[in-house]
Motif scaffolding. Structure first.
Motif, PDB file in Angstrom:
ATOM      1  N   ALA A  56       0.756  -1.288  -0.063  1.00  0.00           N
ATOM      2  CA  ALA A  56      -0.019   0.118  -0.075  1.00  0.00           C
ATOM      3  C   ALA A  56       0.792   1.420   0.137  1.00  0.00           C
ATOM      4  N   TYR A  57       2.023   1.256   0.789  1.00  0.00           N
ATOM      5  CA  TYR A  57       2.868   2.284   0.946  1.00  0.00           C
ATOM      6  C   TYR A  57       3.431   2.599  -0.601  1.00  0.00           C
ATOM      7  N   ILE A  68      -0.449   4.317   6.609  1.00  0.00           N
ATOM      8  CA  ILE A  68      -0.939   4.241   5.218  1.00  0.00           C
ATOM      9  C   ILE A  68      -2.296   5.525   5.354  1.00  0.00           C
ATOM     10  N   ALA A  69      -2.887   5.344   6.218  1.00  0.00           N
ATOM     11  CA  ALA A  69      -4.046   6.385   6.308  1.00  0.00           C
ATOM     12  C   ALA A  69      -3.493   7.528   6.557  1.00  0.00           C
ATOM     13  N   ARG A  70      -2.411   7.844   7.074  1.00  0.00           N
ATOM     14  CA  ARG A  70      -1.785   9.190   7.148  1.00  0.00           C
ATOM     15  C   ARG A  70      -1.209   9.595   5.756  1.00  0.00           C
ATOM     16  N   ARG A  71      -0.607   8.784   5.035  1.00  0.00           N
ATOM     17  CA  ARG A  71      -0.201   9.017   3.427  1.00  0.00           C
ATOM     18  C   ARG A  71      -1.300   9.401   2.808  1.00  0.00           C
ATOM     19  N   HIS A  72      -2.299   8.686   2.841  1.00  0.00           N
ATOM     20  CA  HIS A  72      -3.537   8.731   1.827  1.00  0.00           C
ATOM     21  C   HIS A  72      -4.183   9.955   2.222  1.00  0.00           C
ATOM     22  N   ALA A  73      -4.119  10.338   3.470  1.00  0.00           N
ATOM     23  CA  ALA A  73      -4.892  11.581   3.836  1.00  0.00           C
ATOM     24  C   ALA A  73      -4.054  12.927   3.402  1.00  0.00           C
ATOM     25  N   LYS A  74      -2.578  12.740   3.603  1.00  0.00           N
ATOM     26  CA  LYS A  74      -1.978  13.789   3.083  1.00  0.00           C
ATOM     27  C   LYS A  74      -2.073  13.970   1.635  1.00  0.00           C
ATOM     28  N   LEU A  75      -1.886  12.832   0.674  1.00  0.00           N
ATOM     29  CA  LEU A  75      -2.229  13.059  -0.920  1.00  0.00           C
ATOM     30  C   LEU A  75      -3.441  13.540  -1.211  1.00  0.00           C
ATOM     31  N   ARG A  76      -4.613  13.136  -0.505  1.00  0.00           N
ATOM     32  CA  ARG A  76      -5.827  14.017  -1.015  1.00  0.00           C
ATOM     33  C   ARG A  76      -5.788  15.309  -0.529  1.00  0.00           C
TER      34      ARG A  76
END
Length: 547
Positions: free
Chosen positions: A209-210, A243-251
Protein backbone atom coordinates in the motif's frame (compact mmCIF):
# COMPACT_ATOMS: atom_id res chain seq x y z
CA UNK A 1 34.22 -13.54 4.50
CA UNK A 2 36.85 -11.52 2.71
CA UNK A 3 34.76 -8.34 2.53
CA UNK A 4 34.63 -8.27 6.32
CA UNK A 5 38.41 -8.02 6.44
CA UNK A 6 39.08 -5.58 3.58
CA UNK A 7 38.00 -2.02 4.43
CA UNK A 8 37.64 -1.18 0.74
CA UNK A 9 34.44 -3.22 0.70
CA UNK A 10 32.82 -1.20 3.52
CA UNK A 11 29.70 -0.56 1.42
CA UNK A 12 29.27 -4.27 0.76
CA UNK A 13 29.65 -5.11 4.44
CA UNK A 14 26.93 -2.58 5.20
CA UNK A 15 24.63 -4.08 2.58
CA UNK A 16 25.08 -7.51 4.16
CA UNK A 17 24.18 -6.01 7.54
CA UNK A 18 20.98 -4.60 6.04
CA UNK A 19 20.03 -7.93 4.47
CA UNK A 20 20.64 -9.74 7.76
CA UNK A 21 18.52 -7.13 9.54
CA UNK A 22 15.69 -7.71 7.08
CA UNK A 23 15.87 -11.49 7.40
CA UNK A 24 15.70 -11.18 11.18
CA UNK A 25 12.74 -8.80 11.27
CA UNK A 26 10.79 -9.38 8.04
CA UNK A 27 11.11 -13.09 7.39
CA UNK A 28 7.31 -13.39 7.37
CA UNK A 29 6.92 -10.45 4.98
CA UNK A 30 9.61 -11.18 2.38
CA UNK A 31 8.26 -12.98 -0.68
CA UNK A 32 9.95 -15.85 -2.49
CA UNK A 33 11.78 -13.63 -5.02
CA UNK A 34 13.24 -11.46 -2.23
CA UNK A 35 14.30 -14.43 -0.13
CA UNK A 36 15.91 -15.99 -3.20
CA UNK A 37 17.78 -12.77 -3.90
CA UNK A 38 19.16 -12.61 -0.35
CA UNK A 39 20.32 -16.24 -0.45
CA UNK A 40 21.81 -16.14 -3.95
CA UNK A 41 23.52 -12.79 -3.37
CA UNK A 42 25.61 -14.29 -0.58
CA UNK A 43 26.79 -17.06 -2.94
CA UNK A 44 28.12 -14.72 -5.64
CA UNK A 45 31.82 -14.00 -6.06
CA UNK A 46 32.97 -11.05 -3.98
CA UNK A 47 33.58 -8.78 -6.99
CA UNK A 48 30.10 -9.46 -8.39
CA UNK A 49 28.50 -8.64 -5.05
CA UNK A 50 30.45 -5.41 -4.81
CA UNK A 51 29.60 -4.34 -8.38
CA UNK A 52 25.89 -4.93 -7.82
CA UNK A 53 25.87 -2.90 -4.60
CA UNK A 54 27.74 -0.09 -6.34
CA UNK A 55 25.04 -0.02 -9.03
CA UNK A 56 22.24 -0.19 -6.48
CA UNK A 57 23.69 2.80 -4.61
CA UNK A 58 24.18 4.90 -7.74
CA UNK A 59 21.59 6.66 -9.85
CA UNK A 60 20.51 4.34 -12.64
CA UNK A 61 19.21 2.11 -13.95
CA UNK A 62 21.67 2.20 -16.88
CA UNK A 63 25.45 2.25 -16.37
CA UNK A 64 28.41 2.39 -18.74
CA UNK A 65 30.87 -0.37 -17.90
CA UNK A 66 33.77 2.06 -18.27
CA UNK A 67 32.24 4.24 -15.52
CA UNK A 68 32.05 1.31 -13.07
CA UNK A 69 35.76 1.60 -12.44
CA UNK A 70 36.58 0.58 -8.85
CA UNK A 71 40.03 -0.62 -7.84
CA UNK A 72 38.74 -3.20 -5.36
CA UNK A 73 36.41 -4.73 -7.99
CA UNK A 74 38.76 -4.89 -10.95
CA UNK A 75 37.38 -5.44 -14.44
CA UNK A 76 33.65 -4.55 -14.33
CA UNK A 77 32.86 -6.69 -17.39
CA UNK A 78 34.30 -9.75 -15.67
CA UNK A 79 32.58 -8.96 -12.37
CA UNK A 80 29.26 -8.51 -14.21
CA UNK A 81 29.17 -12.06 -15.63
CA UNK A 82 27.49 -13.71 -12.58
CA UNK A 83 25.02 -10.82 -12.40
CA UNK A 84 24.13 -11.30 -16.05
CA UNK A 85 23.68 -15.01 -15.46
CA UNK A 86 21.38 -14.33 -12.52
CA UNK A 87 19.31 -11.91 -14.61
CA UNK A 88 19.87 -9.07 -12.14
CA UNK A 89 21.45 -6.92 -14.83
CA UNK A 90 21.17 -6.91 -18.64
CA UNK A 91 23.42 -5.70 -21.42
CA UNK A 92 20.74 -5.79 -24.14
CA UNK A 93 18.02 -3.65 -22.54
CA UNK A 94 16.14 -1.52 -25.05
CA UNK A 95 16.97 2.14 -24.43
CA UNK A 96 15.09 5.27 -25.49
CA UNK A 97 17.00 8.21 -26.92
CA UNK A 98 16.68 10.07 -23.61
CA UNK A 99 18.57 7.31 -21.77
CA UNK A 100 21.27 7.35 -24.41
CA UNK A 101 21.77 11.08 -23.94
CA UNK A 102 22.20 10.58 -20.20
CA UNK A 103 24.96 8.03 -20.84
CA UNK A 104 27.01 9.64 -23.61
CA UNK A 105 28.99 12.85 -24.01
CA UNK A 106 28.07 15.28 -26.75
CA UNK A 107 31.07 14.34 -28.92
CA UNK A 108 30.15 10.65 -28.65
CA UNK A 109 26.57 11.40 -29.66
CA UNK A 110 27.74 13.38 -32.67
CA UNK A 111 30.04 10.57 -33.73
CA UNK A 112 27.37 7.89 -33.41
CA UNK A 113 24.08 9.56 -34.28
CA UNK A 114 24.48 12.92 -35.95
CA UNK A 115 26.24 14.76 -38.71
CA UNK A 116 29.33 16.55 -37.33
CA UNK A 117 27.87 19.76 -38.75
CA UNK A 118 25.59 19.80 -35.72
CA UNK A 119 28.57 20.28 -33.37
CA UNK A 120 27.58 23.91 -32.77
CA UNK A 121 24.35 22.77 -31.12
CA UNK A 122 24.13 22.44 -27.37
CA UNK A 123 23.37 18.98 -26.04
CA UNK A 124 19.72 19.77 -25.27
CA UNK A 125 19.30 21.29 -28.75
CA UNK A 126 20.84 18.20 -30.30
CA UNK A 127 18.35 16.04 -28.39
CA UNK A 128 15.42 18.08 -29.72
CA UNK A 129 16.74 17.69 -33.25
CA UNK A 130 17.30 13.93 -32.99
CA UNK A 131 14.08 13.28 -31.11
CA UNK A 132 12.14 14.10 -34.26
CA UNK A 133 14.03 11.37 -36.15
CA UNK A 134 14.00 8.73 -33.41
CA UNK A 135 10.59 9.25 -31.85
CA UNK A 136 9.54 6.24 -29.74
CA UNK A 137 12.55 4.22 -30.93
CA UNK A 138 13.79 1.61 -28.43
CA UNK A 139 16.86 -0.51 -29.09
CA UNK A 140 19.88 -1.95 -27.26
CA UNK A 141 22.94 0.19 -26.73
CA UNK A 142 24.93 -1.90 -29.24
CA UNK A 143 22.40 -1.01 -31.95
CA UNK A 144 22.47 2.67 -31.04
CA UNK A 145 26.28 2.80 -31.04
CA UNK A 146 27.69 -0.10 -33.11
CA UNK A 147 31.16 1.40 -33.43
CA UNK A 148 31.63 2.43 -29.80
CA UNK A 149 33.71 0.03 -27.71
CA UNK A 150 31.49 0.15 -24.68
CA UNK A 151 28.98 -1.97 -22.78
CA UNK A 152 25.94 -0.71 -20.89
CA UNK A 153 24.58 -2.68 -17.96
CA UNK A 154 20.96 -2.13 -16.94
CA UNK A 155 19.79 -2.99 -13.44
CA UNK A 156 16.68 -5.18 -13.59
CA UNK A 157 16.02 -5.57 -9.85
CA UNK A 158 15.52 -1.89 -9.05
CA UNK A 159 11.99 -2.39 -7.74
CA UNK A 160 13.06 -5.32 -5.57
CA UNK A 161 15.89 -3.28 -4.08
CA UNK A 162 13.59 -0.31 -3.55
CA UNK A 163 11.20 -2.53 -1.62
CA UNK A 164 14.01 -3.87 0.56
CA UNK A 165 15.18 -0.31 1.24
CA UNK A 166 11.64 0.71 2.15
CA UNK A 167 11.26 -2.14 4.61
CA UNK A 168 14.62 -1.38 6.24
CA UNK A 169 14.17 2.38 6.64
CA UNK A 170 10.36 2.58 6.75
CA UNK A 171 10.53 5.38 4.17
CA UNK A 172 12.04 6.14 0.76
CA UNK A 173 13.83 9.39 1.56
CA UNK A 174 16.68 7.53 3.27
CA UNK A 175 19.05 5.34 1.31
CA UNK A 176 22.02 3.02 1.77
CA UNK A 177 24.41 5.97 2.08
CA UNK A 178 23.19 6.32 5.69
CA UNK A 179 25.56 3.48 6.59
CA UNK A 180 28.50 5.27 5.00
CA UNK A 181 27.72 8.64 6.58
CA UNK A 182 27.45 6.97 9.98
CA UNK A 183 30.69 5.02 9.48
CA UNK A 184 32.52 8.23 8.55
CA UNK A 185 31.11 10.01 11.60
CA UNK A 186 29.38 12.64 9.46
CA UNK A 187 26.07 11.68 11.05
CA UNK A 188 25.82 10.17 14.53
CA UNK A 189 22.61 8.62 15.82
CA UNK A 190 21.33 7.88 19.27
CA UNK A 191 21.69 4.24 20.22
CA UNK A 192 18.17 3.00 20.97
CA UNK A 193 17.51 -0.56 22.12
CA UNK A 194 15.91 -2.54 19.28
CA UNK A 195 14.72 -6.11 19.25
CA UNK A 196 13.78 -8.53 16.49
CA UNK A 197 10.21 -7.21 16.47
CA UNK A 198 11.29 -3.63 15.70
CA UNK A 199 10.07 -2.88 12.20
CA UNK A 200 8.17 -0.20 10.33
CA UNK A 201 5.48 -2.28 8.61
CA UNK A 202 3.09 -4.79 10.09
CA UNK A 203 2.70 -7.00 7.04
CA UNK A 204 3.11 -7.29 3.28
CA UNK A 205 -0.11 -5.40 2.58
CA UNK A 206 1.27 -2.31 4.35
CA UNK A 207 4.42 -2.38 2.22
CA UNK A 208 2.41 -2.79 -0.98
CA UNK A 209 0.00 0.00 0.00
CA UNK A 210 2.87 2.38 0.78
CA UNK A 211 4.45 1.79 -2.62
CA UNK A 212 1.08 2.00 -4.37
CA UNK A 213 0.39 5.42 -2.86
CA UNK A 214 3.92 6.49 -3.80
CA UNK A 215 3.27 5.55 -7.45
CA UNK A 216 -0.05 7.39 -7.37
CA UNK A 217 1.69 10.47 -6.00
CA UNK A 218 4.34 10.31 -8.74
CA UNK A 219 1.64 9.92 -11.38
CA UNK A 220 -0.25 12.91 -9.99
CA UNK A 221 2.90 15.08 -9.82
CA UNK A 222 3.72 14.11 -13.42
CA UNK A 223 0.39 15.54 -14.57
CA UNK A 224 -1.77 12.43 -14.46
CA UNK A 225 -5.54 12.73 -14.53
CA UNK A 226 -6.73 13.77 -11.07
CA UNK A 227 -9.95 11.79 -11.32
CA UNK A 228 -7.97 8.66 -12.08
CA UNK A 229 -5.60 9.25 -9.17
CA UNK A 230 -8.48 9.75 -6.73
CA UNK A 231 -10.17 6.60 -7.98
CA UNK A 232 -6.95 4.65 -7.51
CA UNK A 233 -6.08 5.86 -4.01
CA UNK A 234 -9.62 5.30 -2.76
CA UNK A 235 -8.99 1.58 -3.30
CA UNK A 236 -6.23 1.64 -0.68
CA UNK A 237 -7.04 -0.12 2.64
CA UNK A 238 -6.62 2.33 5.51
CA UNK A 239 -6.43 0.07 8.55
CA UNK A 240 -2.73 0.94 8.97
CA UNK A 241 -2.18 4.34 10.66
CA UNK A 242 0.91 4.91 8.49
CA UNK A 243 -0.97 4.28 5.26
CA UNK A 244 -3.97 6.29 6.45
CA UNK A 245 -1.72 9.32 7.10
CA UNK A 246 -0.10 9.09 3.67
CA UNK A 247 -3.51 8.71 2.03
CA UNK A 248 -4.86 11.77 3.86
CA UNK A 249 -1.83 13.84 2.88
CA UNK A 250 -2.11 12.94 -0.80
CA UNK A 251 -5.84 13.75 -0.83
CA UNK A 252 -5.04 17.09 0.78
CA UNK A 253 -2.40 17.90 -1.86
CA UNK A 254 -4.84 16.98 -4.62
CA UNK A 255 -7.48 19.15 -2.97
CA UNK A 256 -5.07 22.11 -2.99
CA UNK A 257 -4.41 21.55 -6.69
CA UNK A 258 -8.14 21.38 -7.48
CA UNK A 259 -8.75 24.51 -5.43
CA UNK A 260 -6.12 26.41 -7.42
CA UNK A 261 -7.75 25.19 -10.62
CA UNK A 262 -11.15 26.46 -9.48
CA UNK A 263 -12.64 22.94 -9.22
CA UNK A 264 -14.21 23.72 -5.87
CA UNK A 265 -16.72 20.87 -5.69
CA UNK A 266 -13.98 18.31 -6.29
CA UNK A 267 -11.69 20.06 -3.81
CA UNK A 268 -14.38 19.89 -1.14
CA UNK A 269 -14.57 16.12 -1.57
CA UNK A 270 -10.82 15.89 -0.94
CA UNK A 271 -11.03 18.03 2.19
CA UNK A 272 -14.21 16.57 3.71
CA UNK A 273 -13.54 14.22 6.65
CA UNK A 274 -9.82 14.48 5.92
CA UNK A 275 -7.79 14.34 9.16
CA UNK A 276 -4.69 15.89 7.58
CA UNK A 277 -3.72 19.19 9.30
CA UNK A 278 -5.26 22.15 7.51
CA UNK A 279 -7.88 20.18 5.58
CA UNK A 280 -10.85 21.35 7.64
CA UNK A 281 -9.73 24.97 7.45
CA UNK A 282 -9.38 24.70 3.65
CA UNK A 283 -12.86 23.17 3.50
CA UNK A 284 -14.25 26.18 5.34
CA UNK A 285 -12.43 28.53 2.99
CA UNK A 286 -13.71 26.79 -0.15
CA UNK A 287 -17.28 26.79 1.16
CA UNK A 288 -16.89 30.50 1.75
CA UNK A 289 -15.58 31.06 -1.78
CA UNK A 290 -18.61 29.15 -3.10
CA UNK A 291 -20.91 31.50 -1.11
CA UNK A 292 -22.09 28.57 1.02
CA UNK A 293 -21.86 30.77 4.08
CA UNK A 294 -24.20 28.86 6.39
CA UNK A 295 -22.39 25.54 5.81
CA UNK A 296 -19.01 27.23 6.24
CA UNK A 297 -20.13 28.95 9.45
CA UNK A 298 -21.44 25.72 10.96
CA UNK A 299 -18.17 23.92 10.18
CA UNK A 300 -16.15 26.84 11.55
CA UNK A 301 -18.12 26.76 14.80
CA UNK A 302 -17.44 23.02 15.08
CA UNK A 303 -13.73 23.62 14.50
CA UNK A 304 -13.63 26.48 16.99
CA UNK A 305 -15.15 24.28 19.68
CA UNK A 306 -12.35 21.71 19.29
CA UNK A 307 -9.49 23.04 17.14
CA UNK A 308 -6.94 20.50 16.00
CA UNK A 309 -4.07 22.91 16.63
CA UNK A 310 -3.29 26.56 17.33
CA UNK A 311 -3.02 27.42 13.65
CA UNK A 312 -6.53 26.15 12.95
CA UNK A 313 -7.89 28.01 15.98
CA UNK A 314 -6.39 31.27 14.71
CA UNK A 315 -7.67 30.88 11.14
CA UNK A 316 -11.11 29.68 12.19
CA UNK A 317 -11.52 32.67 14.49
CA UNK A 318 -10.98 34.98 11.52
CA UNK A 319 -13.31 32.92 9.35
CA UNK A 320 -16.13 33.22 11.90
CA UNK A 321 -15.83 37.01 11.80
CA UNK A 322 -16.02 37.09 7.97
CA UNK A 323 -18.82 34.53 7.75
CA UNK A 324 -20.80 36.15 10.54
CA UNK A 325 -20.67 39.41 8.59
CA UNK A 326 -22.06 37.66 5.48
CA UNK A 327 -24.85 36.06 7.54
CA UNK A 328 -25.72 39.28 9.35
CA UNK A 329 -24.69 38.05 12.79
CA UNK A 330 -23.80 40.62 15.39
CA UNK A 331 -20.09 40.58 16.08
CA UNK A 332 -19.30 39.52 19.62
CA UNK A 333 -17.30 42.03 21.60
CA UNK A 334 -13.78 40.82 22.19
CA UNK A 335 -11.09 42.56 24.19
CA UNK A 336 -8.34 43.78 21.89
CA UNK A 337 -4.98 42.32 22.69
CA UNK A 338 -2.29 44.80 23.57
CA UNK A 339 0.27 45.15 20.78
CA UNK A 340 3.75 43.79 21.49
CA UNK A 341 6.44 46.21 22.60
CA UNK A 342 7.83 48.03 19.58
CA UNK A 343 11.39 49.05 18.82
CA UNK A 344 12.05 51.31 15.81
CA UNK A 345 15.54 51.57 14.38
CA UNK A 346 17.05 53.51 11.51
CA UNK A 347 20.28 51.79 10.52
CA UNK A 348 22.99 52.51 7.98
CA UNK A 349 23.21 49.66 5.50
CA UNK A 350 26.93 49.02 5.12
CA UNK A 351 26.50 45.82 3.08
CA UNK A 352 23.56 45.05 0.79
CA UNK A 353 24.08 41.33 1.42
CA UNK A 354 23.80 41.75 5.20
CA UNK A 355 20.54 40.35 6.53
CA UNK A 356 18.49 42.78 8.55
CA UNK A 357 18.59 40.51 11.62
CA UNK A 358 22.38 40.69 11.73
CA UNK A 359 22.35 44.45 11.26
CA UNK A 360 20.15 44.74 14.35
CA UNK A 361 22.36 42.27 16.21
CA UNK A 362 25.46 44.35 15.47
CA UNK A 363 23.69 47.54 16.53
CA UNK A 364 22.40 46.20 19.87
CA UNK A 365 25.26 43.94 20.90
CA UNK A 366 27.29 45.04 23.94
CA UNK A 367 29.90 43.15 25.91
CA UNK A 368 27.73 43.31 29.01
CA UNK A 369 24.51 42.52 27.06
CA UNK A 370 25.35 40.15 24.19
CA UNK A 371 22.88 39.47 21.38
CA UNK A 372 22.57 36.14 19.57
CA UNK A 373 20.74 35.15 16.38
CA UNK A 374 18.76 32.11 17.52
CA UNK A 375 15.32 32.15 15.90
CA UNK A 376 13.78 28.74 16.76
CA UNK A 377 17.04 27.02 17.60
CA UNK A 378 17.73 28.00 21.19
CA UNK A 379 14.42 27.10 22.84
CA UNK A 380 14.08 23.91 20.80
CA UNK A 381 17.63 22.90 21.69
CA UNK A 382 17.13 23.45 25.40
CA UNK A 383 13.95 21.41 25.22
CA UNK A 384 15.71 18.61 23.34
CA UNK A 385 18.55 18.51 25.87
CA UNK A 386 16.30 18.44 28.92
CA UNK A 387 13.87 15.89 27.49
CA UNK A 388 16.36 13.69 25.62
CA UNK A 389 15.42 10.51 27.48
CA UNK A 390 11.70 10.97 26.80
CA UNK A 391 12.23 11.80 23.12
CA UNK A 392 14.42 8.74 22.52
CA UNK A 393 12.43 6.33 24.69
CA UNK A 394 12.45 2.87 23.00
CA UNK A 395 8.68 2.56 22.62
CA UNK A 396 7.15 0.03 20.19
CA UNK A 397 7.11 1.43 16.66
CA UNK A 398 9.08 4.55 17.51
CA UNK A 399 12.45 3.25 16.27
CA UNK A 400 13.18 0.28 14.02
CA UNK A 401 16.64 0.82 12.49
CA UNK A 402 19.90 2.43 13.66
CA UNK A 403 19.57 5.63 11.61
CA UNK A 404 16.66 7.49 13.19
CA UNK A 405 17.26 11.16 14.02
CA UNK A 406 14.07 11.08 16.08
CA UNK A 407 11.05 8.88 16.79
CA UNK A 408 8.85 7.97 13.85
CA UNK A 409 5.71 9.16 15.64
CA UNK A 410 7.18 12.58 16.54
CA UNK A 411 4.42 14.51 14.76
CA UNK A 412 1.55 12.18 15.55
CA UNK A 413 -1.33 13.23 17.79
CA UNK A 414 -0.50 10.65 20.46
CA UNK A 415 3.23 11.39 20.67
CA UNK A 416 2.94 13.10 24.05
CA UNK A 417 0.28 10.73 25.41
CA UNK A 418 2.53 7.69 24.84
CA UNK A 419 5.34 9.37 26.81
CA UNK A 420 3.39 11.49 29.29
CA UNK A 421 5.09 10.14 32.42
CA UNK A 422 8.55 10.40 30.86
CA UNK A 423 8.05 14.03 29.83
CA UNK A 424 6.56 14.84 33.22
CA UNK A 425 9.71 13.47 34.86
CA UNK A 426 11.94 15.53 32.56
CA UNK A 427 9.99 18.75 33.09
CA UNK A 428 9.99 18.16 36.87
CA UNK A 429 13.68 19.14 36.88
CA UNK A 430 12.52 22.70 36.16
CA UNK A 431 10.74 22.75 39.51
CA UNK A 432 13.58 21.25 41.53
CA UNK A 433 16.34 23.40 40.08
CA UNK A 434 18.27 20.42 38.73
CA UNK A 435 17.43 21.24 35.10
CA UNK A 436 20.67 23.16 34.52
CA UNK A 437 22.80 20.17 35.51
CA UNK A 438 20.67 17.83 33.38
CA UNK A 439 20.95 20.07 30.32
CA UNK A 440 24.71 20.55 30.72
CA UNK A 441 25.27 16.82 31.18
CA UNK A 442 23.19 15.94 28.12
CA UNK A 443 25.07 18.56 26.12
CA UNK A 444 28.35 16.92 27.10
CA UNK A 445 27.21 13.31 26.67
CA UNK A 446 25.23 13.62 23.43
CA UNK A 447 27.10 16.36 21.58
CA UNK A 448 26.76 15.94 17.81
CA UNK A 449 24.16 13.15 17.89
CA UNK A 450 21.25 13.73 15.52
CA UNK A 451 18.13 15.12 17.19
CA UNK A 452 14.86 16.60 15.91
CA UNK A 453 15.27 19.50 18.34
CA UNK A 454 18.93 20.18 19.15
CA UNK A 455 20.85 22.46 16.76
CA UNK A 456 24.43 21.66 17.70
CA UNK A 457 25.96 24.10 15.25
CA UNK A 458 24.04 27.01 16.76
CA UNK A 459 24.50 26.13 20.43
CA UNK A 460 28.00 26.69 21.75
CA UNK A 461 28.91 26.57 25.44
CA UNK A 462 28.82 30.37 25.80
CA UNK A 463 25.26 30.66 24.50
CA UNK A 464 24.20 27.66 26.57
CA UNK A 465 25.62 29.14 29.77
CA UNK A 466 24.07 32.57 29.17
CA UNK A 467 20.70 30.98 28.45
CA UNK A 468 20.79 28.90 31.63
CA UNK A 469 21.81 31.95 33.66
CA UNK A 470 19.18 34.31 32.26
CA UNK A 471 16.09 32.31 31.23
CA UNK A 472 13.73 31.66 34.17
CA UNK A 473 12.69 28.06 34.75
CA UNK A 474 9.03 29.12 34.62
CA UNK A 475 9.49 30.52 31.11
CA UNK A 476 11.29 27.37 29.97
CA UNK A 477 8.45 25.26 31.33
CA UNK A 478 5.88 27.35 29.47
CA UNK A 479 7.79 27.17 26.20
CA UNK A 480 8.41 23.44 26.47
CA UNK A 481 4.79 22.72 27.30
CA UNK A 482 3.65 24.70 24.28
CA UNK A 483 6.11 22.82 22.07
CA UNK A 484 4.70 19.50 23.21
CA UNK A 485 1.16 20.65 22.53
CA UNK A 486 1.84 20.93 18.79
CA UNK A 487 5.41 20.13 17.82
CA UNK A 488 5.01 20.65 14.08
CA UNK A 489 3.53 24.14 14.37
CA UNK A 490 5.14 25.44 17.55
CA UNK A 491 8.78 24.70 16.89
CA UNK A 492 8.70 27.56 14.37
CA UNK A 493 7.81 31.24 14.62
CA UNK A 494 9.99 32.16 17.61
CA UNK A 495 11.72 35.59 17.66
CA UNK A 496 14.92 36.05 15.66
CA UNK A 497 17.25 37.42 18.34
CA UNK A 498 17.80 37.08 22.05
CA UNK A 499 19.70 39.52 24.25
CA UNK A 500 21.08 38.62 27.66
CA UNK A 501 22.13 40.68 30.66
CA UNK A 502 24.09 38.00 32.56
CA UNK A 503 24.96 40.25 35.49
CA UNK A 504 21.25 40.92 36.01
CA UNK A 505 20.08 37.42 34.99
CA UNK A 506 17.51 38.76 32.57
CA UNK A 507 16.83 38.66 28.82
CA UNK A 508 14.64 39.91 26.03
CA UNK A 509 13.71 38.38 22.69
CA UNK A 510 13.55 40.47 19.52
CA UNK A 511 11.55 39.77 16.38
CA UNK A 512 13.10 41.73 13.50
CA UNK A 513 11.14 43.12 10.58
CA UNK A 514 12.79 44.87 7.67
CA UNK A 515 11.14 47.49 5.47
CA UNK A 516 7.77 46.23 4.20
CA UNK A 517 7.96 42.98 6.20
CA UNK A 518 4.99 41.85 8.29
CA UNK A 519 4.44 39.42 11.13
CA UNK A 520 3.45 35.92 10.05
CA UNK A 521 0.63 34.01 11.71
CA UNK A 522 2.88 31.63 13.64
CA UNK A 523 4.93 34.61 14.84
CA UNK A 524 1.78 36.34 16.06
CA UNK A 525 0.81 33.24 17.99
CA UNK A 526 4.22 33.11 19.69
CA UNK A 527 4.11 36.82 20.53
CA UNK A 528 0.65 36.44 22.04
CA UNK A 529 1.84 33.47 24.07
CA UNK A 530 4.87 35.40 25.36
CA UNK A 531 2.68 38.37 26.31
CA UNK A 532 0.32 36.05 28.18
CA UNK A 533 3.21 34.70 30.27
CA UNK A 534 5.02 37.97 30.84
CA UNK A 535 7.99 37.15 28.65
CA UNK A 536 9.92 40.21 27.40
CA UNK A 537 9.68 40.47 23.61
CA UNK A 538 10.19 43.47 21.31
CA UNK A 539 9.23 43.67 17.66
CA UNK A 540 11.97 45.68 15.98
CA UNK A 541 11.01 47.55 12.80
CA UNK A 542 14.01 48.61 10.74
CA UNK A 543 14.33 51.34 8.16
CA UNK A 544 17.53 51.88 6.21
CA UNK A 545 18.88 55.35 6.85
CA UNK A 546 19.76 56.07 3.23
CA UNK A 547 16.18 55.28 2.20
Amino acid sequence: MQFQLDPRFYYLANFHKALAWLRERYDDVLIEAELAFVERFAELPLEAQALLVRMIMRKGPHFRASKLDYAEIGCPRQAALPLLAAGWIRQDAELPLEALFSLLRKDELLAQLADPSFKTLKKDQLFEHLAEQHEDLLQPFADWCPTLDEQVFSLTIGELCERLRLMFFGNLHQDWSEFVLADLGIFRYESVALDASSRGFRNRDDVDAYLFLRRCQEYFEAGGAVEEVLELIDQTPLDSPLIARRHAKLRFRIGQYLEREGAFDAALLCYADNPYPGARQRQIRVLERCAQFAEAYALAQLAASAPRDDAEAQLVERALVRLGRHLGHARAAKPKAAPPSRLDLSLARADDALRVEFAVLAHLHQDHSPVHYVENRLICSLFGLLCWEAIFAPLPGAFFHPFHSGPVDLLEHDFLARRAERFEACLAHLHTGSYQDVIRQTYADKYGIQSPFVFWGALDETLLQQALDCLPAAHLHAWFTRLLRDIKANRAGMPDLIQFWPAERRYRMIEVKGPGDRLQDNQRRWLAFCAEHGMPVDVCYVQWAEA
